[in-house]
Design a protein around this motif. Structure first.
Motif, mmCIF file in Angstrom:
data_model
loop_
_atom_site.group_PDB
_atom_site.id
_atom_site.type_symbol
_atom_site.label_atom_id
_atom_site.label_comp_id
_atom_site.label_asym_id
_atom_site.label_seq_id
_atom_site.Cartn_x
_atom_site.Cartn_y
_atom_site.Cartn_z
ATOM 1 N N CYS A 126 0.850 -1.186 0.000
ATOM 2 C CA CYS A 126 0.000 0.000 0.000
ATOM 3 C C CYS A 126 0.886 1.236 0.000
ATOM 4 C CB CYS A 126 -0.895 -0.002 1.223
ATOM 5 S SG CYS A 126 -1.806 1.531 1.390
ATOM 6 N N CYS A 129 -0.132 3.243 3.567
ATOM 7 C CA CYS A 129 0.173 2.755 4.923
ATOM 8 C C CYS A 129 1.246 1.673 4.947
ATOM 9 C CB CYS A 129 -1.082 2.256 5.616
ATOM 10 S SG CYS A 129 -1.664 0.651 5.040
ATOM 11 N N CYS A 146 -5.969 -1.076 -0.940
ATOM 12 C CA CYS A 146 -5.645 -1.549 0.420
ATOM 13 C C CYS A 146 -6.920 -1.735 1.255
ATOM 14 C CB CYS A 146 -4.730 -0.521 1.093
ATOM 15 S SG CYS A 146 -4.332 -0.913 2.804
ATOM 16 N N SER A 148 -7.180 -1.802 4.538
ATOM 17 C CA SER A 148 -7.311 -0.990 5.749
ATOM 18 C C SER A 148 -7.406 0.508 5.500
ATOM 19 C CB SER A 148 -6.195 -1.305 6.744
ATOM 20 O OG SER A 148 -4.986 -1.474 6.093
ATOM 21 N N CYS A 149 -6.790 1.031 4.418
ATOM 22 C CA CYS A 149 -6.839 2.496 4.276
ATOM 23 C C CYS A 149 -7.267 2.952 2.877
ATOM 24 C CB CYS A 149 -5.482 3.097 4.626
ATOM 25 S SG CYS A 149 -4.274 2.931 3.314
HETATM 26 ZN ZN ZN Z 1 -3.056 0.920 3.307
#
Ligand code: ZN
Ligand code: AP5
Length: 212
Positions: A126, A129, A146, A148-149
């Motif tokens: 990513c 992050c 990604c 998570s982000c």
């Molecule tokens: Zn990420």
């Protein structure tokens, strides 16, 4: 728990660090991610590190020792931490001992060189992050994004096969001696990282079961 993750480039240190971080509620400190972030932000340290990183060489010890000395003093490290990518040389390990870090365990994730080169070509990270994915072995829910982000997934410059070979050589000559260093301190534990991500995770958590 104060833990060091040791292992060749691509052995799965970053992947397992994420899981341990959640399981043990301690921060994972990746020197590779810290340097890539500095590079992205164009800081002086990032500029200094750039050519070393892109060629697969190690960034000079004094830069890394400075980073870790400051980072482990931070509030979130008071109950422990995971070091992913540090130390990578004997002088770095000696400097860490000199900081009074009092490491509990050094977990060495072992993967054969042949598997590393294939593995790295499929890695995607990513851009925001630093989370790590794989086109075959660890796919995100949505391709190229990604989980998570929602950052974009890109290929790392140093994952080119020629650079990976150089990184492996550097690993064997400069980092592998740390196994003996920590074995002498009675801190080394070894897990095999050849199997699927989930299987390695199970072995990693088993190896750390006695530590909180
Ligand atoms: Zn990420
Ligand atoms: P750094 O970012 O630390 O790179 P590295 O140690 O070479 O490790 P990687 O991040 O490449 O691999 P990893 O073991 O974390 O594997 P991952 O989980 O991503 O350092 C980069 C550069 O910064 C260095 O070359 C150096 O220049 C500099 N640097 C950093 N620290 C330094 C220091 N202390 N001193 C000097 N210089 C320093 O997994 C790899 C891929 O495989 C992923 O795609 C993943 O999804 C997949 N995967 C993981 N596990 C499995 C599995 N079991 N089966 C199948 N696929 C798997």
């Amino acid at each position: 728990m104060k833990l060091i993750l040791l292992g060749a480039p691509g052995a799965g240190k970053g992947t397992q660090a994420e899981v341990i971080c959640e399981n043990k509620k301690i921060p994972a400190i990746s020197t590779g991610n810290i340097l890539r972030e500095a590079l992205k932000n164009g800081t002086e340290m990032g500029l200094k590190a750039k050519s070393y990183m892109e060629s697969g060489a190690l960034v000079p010890d004094e830069i890394l020792i400075g980073i870790i000395k400051d980072r482990i003093k931070e509030e979130d490290c008071k109950n422990g931490f995971i070091l992913d990518g540090f130390p990578r040389t004997i002088p770095q390990a000696e400097a860490l001992d000199g900081m009074g870090a009092d490491i509990d365990v050094v977990l060495d994730i072992e993967v054969a060189d042949e598997d590393i080169v294939t593995r790295m070509s499929g890695r995607r990270v990513c851009e925001k992050c630093g989370a790590s994915y794989h086109v075959l072995y660890k796919q995100p829910k949505e391709e190229g994004v990604c989980d998570s982000c929602a950052g974009a997934l890109i290929q790392r410059k140093d994952d080119h096969p020629d650079t990976v070979k150089e990184r492996l050589e550097v690993y064997h000559s400069q980092t592998e001696p740390l196994k003996e260093y920590y074995s002498k301190q009675g801190k080394l534990r070894v897990v095999h990282g050849q199997d699927k991500v989930e299987d390695t995770t199970r072995m990693v958590l088993e190896a750390l079961e006695d530590l909180s």
